[in-house]
Design a protein around this motif. Structure first.
Motif, PDB file in Angstrom:
ATOM      1  N   GLY A 397      11.732  36.415 -11.310  1.00  0.00           N
ATOM      2  CA  GLY A 397      12.820  35.444 -11.322  1.00  0.00           C
ATOM      3  C   GLY A 397      14.020  35.892 -10.513  1.00  0.00           C
ATOM      4  N   LEU A 398      13.830  36.903  -9.647  1.00  0.00           N
ATOM      5  CA  LEU A 398      14.939  37.423  -8.847  1.00  0.00           C
ATOM      6  C   LEU A 398      14.784  37.136  -7.354  1.00  0.00           C
ATOM      7  N   GLY A 399      13.588  36.756  -6.928  1.00  0.00           N
ATOM      8  CA  GLY A 399      13.358  36.561  -5.495  1.00  0.00           C
ATOM      9  C   GLY A 399      14.268  35.495  -4.907  1.00  0.00           C
ATOM     10  N   LEU A 400      14.347  34.329  -5.575  1.00  0.00           N
ATOM     11  CA  LEU A 400      15.218  33.262  -5.074  1.00  0.00           C
ATOM     12  C   LEU A 400      16.685  33.652  -5.191  1.00  0.00           C
ATOM     13  N   SER A 401      17.050  34.431  -6.210  1.00  0.00           N
ATOM     14  CA  SER A 401      18.440  34.886  -6.357  1.00  0.00           C
ATOM     15  C   SER A 401      18.839  35.801  -5.208  1.00  0.00           C
ATOM     16  N   ILE A 402      17.928  36.694  -4.828  1.00  0.00           N
ATOM     17  CA  ILE A 402      18.204  37.587  -3.700  1.00  0.00           C
ATOM     18  C   ILE A 402      18.361  36.772  -2.420  1.00  0.00           C
ATOM     19  N   ALA A 403      17.483  35.821  -2.204  1.00  0.00           N
ATOM     20  CA  ALA A 403      17.556  34.982  -1.004  1.00  0.00           C
ATOM     21  C   ALA A 403      18.859  34.182  -0.989  1.00  0.00           C
ATOM     22  N   LYS A 404      19.245  33.643  -2.126  1.00  0.00           N
ATOM     23  CA  LYS A 404      20.472  32.854  -2.203  1.00  0.00           C
ATOM     24  C   LYS A 404      21.691  33.717  -1.902  1.00  0.00           C
ATOM     25  N   SER A 405      21.744  34.935  -2.469  1.00  0.00           N
ATOM     26  CA  SER A 405      22.884  35.826  -2.242  1.00  0.00           C
ATOM     27  C   SER A 405      22.991  36.224  -0.772  1.00  0.00           C
ATOM     28  N   ALA A 406      21.857  36.562  -0.150  1.00  0.00           N
ATOM     29  CA  ALA A 406      21.881  36.959   1.261  1.00  0.00           C
ATOM     30  C   ALA A 406      22.242  35.781   2.159  1.00  0.00           C
ATOM     31  N   ALA A 407      21.781  34.578   1.808  1.00  0.00           N
ATOM     32  CA  ALA A 407      22.125  33.395   2.599  1.00  0.00           C
ATOM     33  C   ALA A 407      23.619  33.100   2.497  1.00  0.00           C
ATOM     34  N   GLU A 408      24.176  33.184   1.287  1.00  0.00           N
ATOM     35  CA  GLU A 408      25.607  32.926   1.110  1.00  0.00           C
ATOM     36  C   GLU A 408      26.453  33.946   1.844  1.00  0.00           C
ATOM     37  N   ALA A 409      25.954  35.179   1.984  1.00  0.00           N
ATOM     38  CA  ALA A 409      26.683  36.182   2.764  1.00  0.00           C
ATOM     39  C   ALA A 409      26.791  35.774   4.230  1.00  0.00           C
ATOM     40  N   HIS A 410      25.853  34.964   4.698  1.00  0.00           N
ATOM     41  CA  HIS A 410      25.900  34.430   6.058  1.00  0.00           C
ATOM     42  C   HIS A 410      26.716  33.143   6.149  1.00  0.00           C
TER      43      HIS A 410
END
Length: 434
Positions: A397-410
């Protein structure tokens, strides 16, 4: 440590001293000019007075007797001589030297006699053979100017000291809002971190108060996320560990090879799930600590270079033409590979990565033909440790959270919606492509 109050105070004193010193120099120059003018007028008036007496026939051997003690010093230094046009001394004052004070020309002149400088006014008595010379010592004149300046210097120094006290008092009063803000900060409850109130009497501090309140909000948010992260991580790790322990007990207590094999298989699955969870936790913690991606860190990178070779899948369909993305490669690879990994776990026969364009700009799309997600679960996707209801995946349940955090950093965003292929469609907006 340099005190802002002391630095401002010293600057004020320095500036005031410079202005004060300049004023003293100007007053000294102006006073000298005025004194010279007044004393020159006095010489002319004295010479005219003596000339008028001579014109009336009142010539005496000595015009002025010695001044009594206590007389004004300048009066004692005023000297007068009467000479004939032939160069004979007729009369002189007691303070005048026996040598001629000036040359024969009329008007003002200066001369040094016996080491002393004199300023002299000479006038010829009309209709006579006499010439009157009245002079005074330049040293006395300089002493008079010095006396005037010295009389002004003490009040100036006293005024400067008074200004220094006023400056210090005003600075103490002016910086009181800073002290109050420091006291308010020191009194803040570290657990709740309530916002500061902006001082009404110091608008200059409002940007600082706003920045501090913004920082407090971010700290509170970070602490809340940390607490939620810690609690959820502890719960998520406890579950597979409990399963491992249970299966280990089953394997240890049974003599049936089949049951023991199944228990060991379950232990292996739990260990794999725990390893994945720990890896994702470390990645998410690292992503939380990373800064926003700035333009200087971005570079044009091909899509094919961002995809993990281990995730190459025969079901994966890539764009026919290579696409470039303006991103920070390492961090955006987290976005694509986590989303692609999620699609691979749930897809049936098709996984697609495509680039589209709408009114808002470029859109990166990842979709699959899996079972999809129920509409009620779509808003929760991307939350930490959230798994849709009915999910049979071993994901953490963390894969999408990691992707979301990295995308928001961009500066980008993730959107989740049903795919026309039948599964889940994920759109990444805010990434420049070409």
């Amino acid at each position: 440590m340099t005190s802002m109050r002391l630095r401002i105070f010293l600057l004020l004193v320095l500036m005031t001293s410079l202005v004060w010193g300049g004023s003293v120099i100007w007053v000294q120059w102006q006073t000298r000019q005025e004194v010279q003018h007044v004393l020159d007028r006095r010489l002319m008036e004295s010479a005219s007075m003596v000339s008028s007496l001579i014109g009336e026939g009142q010539v005496a051997p000595v015009i002025r007797p010695p001044a009594p003690a206590g007389d004004y010093e300048y009066a004692q230094q005023l000297s007068c001589q009467i000479w004939t046009l032939g160069g004979d001394l007729v009369a002189r004052s007691s303070s005048a030297p026996s040598e001629m004070l000036a040359a024969s020309e009329d008007g003002f002149s200066e001369r040094k006699i016996n080491g002393e400088h004199w300023r002299v006014y000479t006038v010829k008595v009309p209709d006579t053979t006499y010439r009157v010379m009245v002079g005074d010592s330049l040293a006395v004149r300089d002493g008079l100017v010095t006396s005037v300046v010295q009389s002004l210097l003490f009040p100036a120094l006293l005024g400067l000291a008074a200004l220094g006290l006023l400056f210090w008092s005003v600075l103490n009063s002016g910086l009181s809002p800073v002290r109050r803000m420091a006291q308010a900060l020191a009194a803040r409850d570290p657990k709740t971190l309530p916002p500061l109130d902006a001082p009404a009497d110091a608008s200059e501090l409002h940007p600082i108060v706003d920045a501090v309140n913004h920082l407090m909000t971010r700290v509170k948010s970070a602490r809340q996320r940390e607490a939620e992260f810690t609690a959820a991580a502890a719960h998520e790790i406890r579950t597979p560990l409990a399963g491992i322990r249970l299966q280990a007990q089953v394997a240890a207590s049974t003599s049936d090879p089949k049951t023991r094999g199944e228990a060991l298989s379950q232990i292996q699955s739990s260990i794999d799930r725990t390893a994945l969870l720990v890896s994702n936790l470390l990645t998410l913690a690292q992503e939380d600590e990373s800064a926003i991606v700035v333009p200087e860190d971005r570079k044009w990178t091909a899509l094919s270079k961002l995809l993990d070779p281990a995730l190459r899948d025969p079901r994966l369909e890539l764009p026919a033409q290579e696409k470039l993305l303006l991103i920070e490669p390492d961090r955006f690879a987290l976005v694509l590979n986590n989303l692609l990994s999620n699609a691979i776990r749930h897809a049936d026969k098709a996984i697609k990565i495509a680039f589209e364009t709408d009114r808002e700009g470029s859109v990166v799309v990842i979709e699959d033909d899996g079972q999809g997600v129920k509409p009620a679960d779509l808003p929760q996707l991307g939350q930490r440790f959230y798994r849709p209801s009915g999910s049979t995946s071993m994901g953490s349940g963390l894969g999408l959270s990691i992707a979301k955090s990295a995308a928001e950093a961009h500066g980008a965003s993730l959107s989740f919606m049903p795919s026309k292929l039948g599964g889940l469609r994920i759109e990444i907006r805010g990434i420049t492509t070409r």
